[in-house]
Design a protein around this motif. Structure first.
Motif, short mmCIF file in Angstrom:
data_model
loop_
_atom_site.label_atom_id
_atom_site.label_comp_id
_atom_site.label_asym_id
_atom_site.label_seq_id
_atom_site.Cartn_x
_atom_site.Cartn_y
_atom_site.Cartn_z
N CYS A 40 -41.82 -1.55 105.71
CA CYS A 40 -40.96 -2.64 105.26
C CYS A 40 -41.13 -3.44 106.49
O CYS A 40 -41.46 -3.63 107.52
CB CYS A 40 -39.64 -2.16 105.60
SG CYS A 40 -38.62 -3.32 105.20
N GLU A 42 -39.13 -5.55 107.37
CA GLU A 42 -37.87 -5.79 108.14
C GLU A 42 -37.52 -4.73 108.98
O GLU A 42 -37.28 -4.75 110.17
CB GLU A 42 -36.83 -5.92 106.91
CG GLU A 42 -35.61 -6.44 107.42
CD GLU A 42 -35.98 -8.26 107.68
OE1 GLU A 42 -36.55 -8.89 106.75
OE2 GLU A 42 -35.35 -8.82 108.68
N CYS A 43 -37.62 -3.26 108.26
CA CYS A 43 -37.15 -2.31 108.92
C CYS A 43 -38.27 -1.56 109.40
O CYS A 43 -38.20 -0.38 110.26
CB CYS A 43 -36.07 -1.50 108.38
SG CYS A 43 -36.81 -0.71 106.94
N ARG A 57 -41.32 3.06 101.53
CA ARG A 57 -40.09 2.37 101.22
C ARG A 57 -40.21 1.07 100.66
O ARG A 57 -39.43 0.48 100.06
CB ARG A 57 -39.18 2.45 102.53
CG ARG A 57 -39.79 1.74 103.72
CD ARG A 57 -38.81 1.64 104.85
NE ARG A 57 -38.59 3.09 105.52
CZ ARG A 57 -38.20 3.23 106.44
NH1 ARG A 57 -37.92 2.36 107.48
NH2 ARG A 57 -37.97 4.64 107.04
N CYS A 69 -36.95 -3.16 99.55
CA CYS A 69 -37.07 -1.87 100.36
C CYS A 69 -36.13 -0.83 99.98
O CYS A 69 -34.85 -1.33 100.19
CB CYS A 69 -36.81 -2.42 101.99
SG CYS A 69 -36.77 -1.22 103.03
N LYS A 71 -35.04 1.12 101.97
CA LYS A 71 -34.21 1.65 103.11
C LYS A 71 -33.21 0.64 103.61
O LYS A 71 -31.92 1.06 103.49
CB LYS A 71 -35.18 1.92 104.38
CG LYS A 71 -34.42 2.49 105.76
CD LYS A 71 -34.08 3.95 105.45
CE LYS A 71 -33.60 4.50 106.82
NZ LYS A 71 -33.23 5.74 106.82
N CYS A 72 -33.50 -0.57 103.76
CA CYS A 72 -32.95 -1.62 104.40
C CYS A 72 -32.23 -2.43 103.45
O CYS A 72 -31.57 -3.34 103.62
CB CYS A 72 -33.31 -2.42 105.56
SG CYS A 72 -34.68 -3.64 105.17
ZN LIG Z 1 -36.52 -2.02 105.02
#
Ligand SMILES: [Zn+2]
Length: 392
Positions: A40, A42-43, A57, A69, A71-72
């Motif tokens: 991702c 972001e994460c 993800r 995503c 996850k986040c």
């Molecule tokens: Zn993420």
């Protein structure tokens, strides 16, 4: 703030996904089943277990341009939204990043053609989504129609295994014996498990129509708790919904003369609230709200980023409003989820209900902190409390 006349919007939405990712310097994604997947922006791949395969993800759909995503939970619908998320910039800044500065003189004919093209694309996308939605509702109805009555089969055993000994199994609950657990992975339908399953209809009370189905896979071996579903070394949740859930609840118990409605998220917690038959609730209806987000309905954005406003967006069409016979609405607050955001979401749902039904009385009944209602019923609450005291 939107700029509908800016011809760059249509240009931005024409940018292919590969080019977009390159512009944003998002690398390491691979194409699979019509999507780009990978770590991702972001994460990253934080917390990813490499033993489960490559990190996938973050997903961008090559056709629809939708991205998210797992996850986040960042998510959006197009190229401009992805730029805004990754670069943390405004709409005009994202547009400038993708298409350069705004041209001073735009040929109105060119602008008109671009707008037409963008509209046609939006219509095609809406039609595609609609078709998919109707298909999932049809699937849900077919599953509910095929289910056997919950008075037979594994429903009673499953509920007993969760500490819920009911004299009569609520009529809406049913079961299927060899029910496939199918999940989309990388654009492909994967059957991860086949086995007995508790089936519950998710209903729009206005029309009485089944709009979605709630499925809980049950362990074929005694004591018939939740099935353990492991795929590629990852434990999957034993419950899945299919269809259009938003705004619709599972009407577990609805006495003819009910004027009170009690709602918890899950089927088990709703029945756990019903079982003690608390005084003043003798003729209450017990409906499961499926998820906290569904009980809350669409919320107005908070002025502070990352915080919940707790205020209902009353313009949202697909949000739960209780039937007119409900004079008192009680939401059960699970103690095992984040207390602040849970409270905000429950308040949002209740405020929507009061706004739509003036005079409605509402309340939130908390389960003890750190426990859900099933734990309380099973005595785990006391047990853990004693353990904690013993450790102190
Ligand atoms: Zn993420």
């Amino acid at each position: 703030m939107n700029f509908p006349d800016d011809p760059r919007i249509a240009d931005a939405k024409d940018i292919p996904v590969h080019e977009l990712l390159h512009k944003l310097e998002i690398y390491g994604l691979t194409e699979k089943g019509g999507e780009m997947q990978g770590p991702c922006p972001e994460c990253g791949d934080a917390g990813h277990n490499p033993a489960t395969g490559p990190c996938d993800r973050f997903n961008v759909n090559i056709a629809s341009k939708q991205w998210f995503c797992r996850k986040c939970k960042i998510a959006g619908g197009d190229q401009i939204e992805l730029v805004r998320e990754v670069k943390g910039c405004s709409f005009p800044e994202a547009l400038e990043f993708l298409c350069g500065e705004k041209p001073l003189n735009v040929d109105p004919e060119v602008a008109r053609k671009k707008r037409k093209k963008a509209e046609a694309r939006a219509r095609a996308e809406a039609a595609r989504k609609n078709k998919w939605r109707q298909q999932s509702i049809d699937d849900a109805r077919s599953i509910v129609a095929r289910a056997g009555p919950g008075s037979r089969g594994i429903v009673g055993a499953y509920l007993r295994a969760r500490g819920l000994s009911l004299d009569v199994i609520p009529a809406p609950l049913g079961y299927l014996l060899k029910h496939p657990y199918v999940v989309k992975r990388g654009g492909q339908n994967v059957t991860m498990h086949i086995g007995p399953c508790m089936i519950a209809p998710i209903v729009d009370w206005r029309t009485g129509l089944v709009m979605a189905v709630h499925q809980t896979w049950v362990d074929i071996n005694p004591p018939h708790g939740k099935a353990t579903i492991i795929y590629n070394g990852v434990t999957e949740k034993s419950k899945l919904t299919r269809g259009s859930v938003r705004g619709n609840f599972i009407p577990l118990i609805t006495p003819a003369d009910a004027d009170t409605m009690v709602v918890a998220e899950g089927i088990e917690n709703t029945l756990a609230a019903y079982l003690p038959k608390p005084p003043g609730f003798e003729n209450a209806a017990y409906w499961a709200g499926v998820s906290l987000g569904n009980m809350a309905g669409k919320m107005l954005k908070s002025e502070k980023r990352g915080q919940l406003s707790g205020l209902p967006d009353m313009s949202a069409e697909e949000a739960f409003v209780p039937p007119p016979w409900v004079k008192r609405l009680v939401f059960i607050k699970d103690g095992d989820s984040d207390p602040v955001s849970t409270q905000k979401q429950l308040e949002c749902g209740l405020l929507r209900a009061r706004t739509a039904r003036p005079g409605l009385r509402t309340g939130i009944v908390p389960a003890p902190a750190g426990f859900d209602m099933c734990d309380v019923l099973n005595g785990k609450h006391k047990q853990k409390h004693q353990e904690r005291q013993a450790n102190e």
